[in-house]
Design an enzyme around this catalytic site. Structure first.
Site, PDB file in Angstrom:
ATOM      1  N   LYS A 172       0.831  -1.219   0.000  1.00 49.19           N
ATOM      2  CA  LYS A 172       0.000   0.000   0.000  1.00 49.19           C
ATOM      3  C   LYS A 172       0.867   1.272   0.000  1.00 49.19           C
ATOM      4  O   LYS A 172       0.525   2.277  -0.639  1.00 49.19           O
ATOM      5  CB  LYS A 172      -0.901  -0.056   1.249  1.00 49.19           C
ATOM      6  CG  LYS A 172      -1.595   1.205   1.628  1.00 49.19           C
ATOM      7  CD  LYS A 172      -2.768   1.533   0.738  1.00 49.19           C
ATOM      8  CE  LYS A 172      -3.364   2.855   1.163  1.00 49.19           C
ATOM      9  NZ  LYS A 172      -4.416   3.314   0.317  1.00 49.19           N
ATOM     10  N   LYS A 241       0.915  11.742   5.317  1.00 43.22           N
ATOM     11  CA  LYS A 241       1.230  10.687   6.305  1.00 43.22           C
ATOM     12  C   LYS A 241       1.830   9.462   5.591  1.00 43.22           C
ATOM     13  O   LYS A 241       2.879   8.956   5.971  1.00 43.22           O
ATOM     14  CB  LYS A 241      -0.056  10.303   7.051  1.00 43.22           C
ATOM     15  CG  LYS A 241      -0.061   8.923   7.684  1.00 43.22           C
ATOM     16  CD  LYS A 241      -1.410   8.567   8.302  1.00 43.22           C
ATOM     17  CE  LYS A 241      -2.511   8.138   7.369  1.00 43.22           C
ATOM     18  NZ  LYS A 241      -2.613   6.795   6.918  1.00 43.22           N
TER      19      LYS A 241
HETATM   20  P1  NAD Z   1     -11.354   9.988   8.202  1.00 44.34           P
HETATM   21  O1  NAD Z   1     -10.559  10.955   8.984  1.00 44.34           O
HETATM   22  O2  NAD Z   1     -12.418  10.442   7.273  1.00 44.34           O
HETATM   23  O3  NAD Z   1     -12.058   8.927   9.207  1.00 44.34           O
HETATM   24  C1  NAD Z   1     -11.455   8.419  10.368  1.00 44.34           C
HETATM   25  C2  NAD Z   1     -12.544   8.289  11.435  1.00 44.34           C
HETATM   26  O4  NAD Z   1     -11.957   7.704  12.600  1.00 44.34           O
HETATM   27  C3  NAD Z   1     -13.130   9.657  11.865  1.00 44.34           C
HETATM   28  O5  NAD Z   1     -14.545   9.601  11.751  1.00 44.34           O
HETATM   29  C4  NAD Z   1     -12.683   9.809  13.315  1.00 44.34           C
HETATM   30  O6  NAD Z   1     -13.622  10.479  14.127  1.00 44.34           O
HETATM   31  C5  NAD Z   1     -12.533   8.356  13.740  1.00 44.34           C
HETATM   32  N1  NAD Z   1     -11.635   8.147  14.882  1.00 44.34           N
HETATM   33  C6  NAD Z   1     -10.422   8.702  15.111  1.00 44.34           C
HETATM   34  N2  NAD Z   1      -9.895   8.223  16.258  1.00 44.34           N
HETATM   35  C7  NAD Z   1     -10.799   7.332  16.754  1.00 44.34           C
HETATM   36  C8  NAD Z   1     -10.838   6.511  17.913  1.00 44.34           C
HETATM   37  N3  NAD Z   1      -9.833   6.501  18.797  1.00 44.34           N
HETATM   38  N4  NAD Z   1     -11.942   5.740  18.118  1.00 44.34           N
HETATM   39  C9  NAD Z   1     -12.980   5.751  17.246  1.00 44.34           C
HETATM   40  N5  NAD Z   1     -12.997   6.522  16.118  1.00 44.34           N
HETATM   41  C10 NAD Z   1     -11.919   7.291  15.886  1.00 44.34           C
HETATM   42  O7  NAD Z   1     -10.274   9.082   7.427  1.00 44.34           O
HETATM   43  P2  NAD Z   1     -10.532   8.181   6.135  1.00 44.34           P
HETATM   44  O8  NAD Z   1     -10.295   8.992   4.908  1.00 44.34           O
HETATM   45  O9  NAD Z   1     -11.810   7.432   6.317  1.00 44.34           O
HETATM   46  O10 NAD Z   1      -9.286   7.180   6.254  1.00 44.34           O
HETATM   47  C11 NAD Z   1      -9.259   6.134   7.211  1.00 44.34           C
HETATM   48  C12 NAD Z   1      -8.014   5.274   6.933  1.00 44.34           C
HETATM   49  O11 NAD Z   1      -8.118   4.709   5.612  1.00 44.34           O
HETATM   50  C13 NAD Z   1      -6.696   6.064   6.956  1.00 44.34           C
HETATM   51  O12 NAD Z   1      -5.707   5.276   7.559  1.00 44.34           O
HETATM   52  C14 NAD Z   1      -6.401   6.332   5.491  1.00 44.34           C
HETATM   53  O13 NAD Z   1      -5.012   6.484   5.247  1.00 44.34           O
HETATM   54  C15 NAD Z   1      -6.964   5.080   4.842  1.00 44.34           C
HETATM   55  N6  NAD Z   1      -7.426   5.250   3.452  1.00 44.34           N
HETATM   56  C16 NAD Z   1      -8.188   6.339   3.088  1.00 44.34           C
HETATM   57  C17 NAD Z   1      -8.611   6.466   1.756  1.00 44.34           C
HETATM   58  C18 NAD Z   1      -9.465   7.633   1.295  1.00 44.34           C
HETATM   59  O14 NAD Z   1      -9.620   7.798   0.056  1.00 44.34           O
HETATM   60  N7  NAD Z   1     -10.014   8.450   2.177  1.00 44.34           N
HETATM   61  C19 NAD Z   1      -8.271   5.482   0.813  1.00 44.34           C
HETATM   62  C20 NAD Z   1      -7.544   4.381   1.232  1.00 44.34           C
HETATM   63  C21 NAD Z   1      -7.119   4.272   2.548  1.00 44.34           C
END
Ligand code: NAD
Length: 295
Positions: A172, A241
């Site tokens: 990834k 990140k």
């Molecule tokens: P985001 O910030 O939209 O969502 C993360 C969620 O986690 C938020 O709603 C936040 O409130 C919650 N959160 C944070 N700490 C927490 C805790 N201790 N307990 C419970 N909830 C908690 O992020 P995202 O875009 O959904 O990405 C999530 C993961 O997926 C990341 O690691 C990112 O790198 C990966 N990712 C994102 C994408 C994308 O296109 N957005 C694509 C592939 C991978």
């Protein structure tokens, strides 16, 4: 495997958990944000279950969290998943974190007799909504096989990379290093095009059937730049990140990546200038010298 816990209902976690509901799993969701929990509840999910109960009730617990710190807290904290879990449960992290953290969670989970998979995803929010995500999974093949119905409910291309827990994460990080390059390339190319009196829609039509085409060009231009709309999506700070993790991986393996270092600095400067919460495609705005004021 019918009962699933889902921690982190953000841009990715919410649509992924919705697809689990559509596949008739019973899903218990949890997020620090009440708004995110309400959206999940409106989609038919159950909220309000404390982690202690979640580990008791569920066969599988998935996480989709924004940082290594959050993942560390949720898995390895005193009241974290590993501490509370009993043998028989399967824990799956779909967040992108450091390979080193994958190893620490696996070690702690093994100590408790609990299965753990590190399963980062690619395909973005659209892929999460449309159930077309790619999963790159590291960890025991037996656990992977058990998890297949769950992965199939959320994605289209499910890969077991190998039994090394960090193998999915390493894959990834290479993917996201390329995303960083493509996004910067699209940003500079469109900036130049605009200053060369070219119409960007017409340019897309032509380059989309030429070697300048890429999935990131299509995504960044059609879904964000063309509409001057930069709500994430995949936020620039999350890409930064992952680029940092990729550079750490290079350092650990004594690999020189001179251009990637410049790329990291470019995104870091964009984040410092206030673009971090916007979709990564906003780098185009930064490069073309447009303001950080968004409608
Ligand atoms: P985001 O910030 O939209 O969502 C993360 C969620 O986690 C938020 O709603 C936040 O409130 C919650 N959160 C944070 N700490 C927490 C805790 N201790 N307990 C419970 N909830 C908690 O992020 P995202 O875009 O959904 O990405 C999530 C993961 O997926 C990341 O690691 C990112 O790198 C990966 N990712 C994102 C994408 C994308 O296109 N957005 C694509 C592939 C991978």
């Amino acid at each position: 495997m019918k009962k699933i816990g889902f921690i982190g209902l953000g841009n990715m976690g919410l649509p992924m958990s919705r697809n689990l509901l559509l596949a008739n799993f019973t899903v218990y969701g949890m997020d620090l944000s009440k708004e995110a929990e309400m959206s999940f509840h409106q989609a038919g999910g159950t909220i309000g279950l404390p982690v202690e109960k979640m580990v008791e009730l569920c066969d599988v617990i998935l996480t989709s969290l924004p940082s290594s710190n959050a993942v560390e807290k949720v898995f390895l904290g005193e009241k974290g998943l590993v501490n509370l879990a009993e043998p028989g449960i399967l824990l799956i992290d779909t967040s992108t974190v450091t390979p080193e953290l994958n190893h620490r969670i696996e070690k702690a989970a093994r100590h408790k007799g609990v299965d753990f998979l590190a399963a980062p995803v690619s395909g973005g929010v659209i892929g999460a909504k449309n159930r077309t995500l790619t999963f790159m999974v590291g960890g025991a093949k037996s656990a992977f096989d058990k998890a297949m119905p769950v992965f199939n409910a959320m994605g289209e291309n499910i890969f077991h990379v190998n039994e090394n827990i960090d193998s999915g994460t390493n894959t990834k990080l290479i993917n996201n290093l390329l995303i960083g390059f493509y996004t910067a390339g699209v940003s500079e190319a469109l900036h130049l095009a605009k200053h060369s009196n070219l119409d960007l829609d017409r340019l897309f039509e032509m380059l989309n059937v030429s070697y300048g085409q890429s999935r990131i060009y299509e995504r960044n231009y059609k879904s964000f730049i063309a509409d001057d709309h930069f709500e994430p999506g995949f936020s620039l700070k999350l890409l930064l990140k992952d680029l940092g993790f990729a550079l750490d991986l290079a350092k650990k393996n004594n690999v020189e990546l001179p251009v990637s270092k410049i790329l990291f600095d470019l995104y870091e400067e964009a984040e410092k200038s206030g673009y971090g919460e916007k979709d990564m495609s906003v780098l185009y705005k930064k490069i073309s010298g447009q303001t950080t004021t968004f409608s």
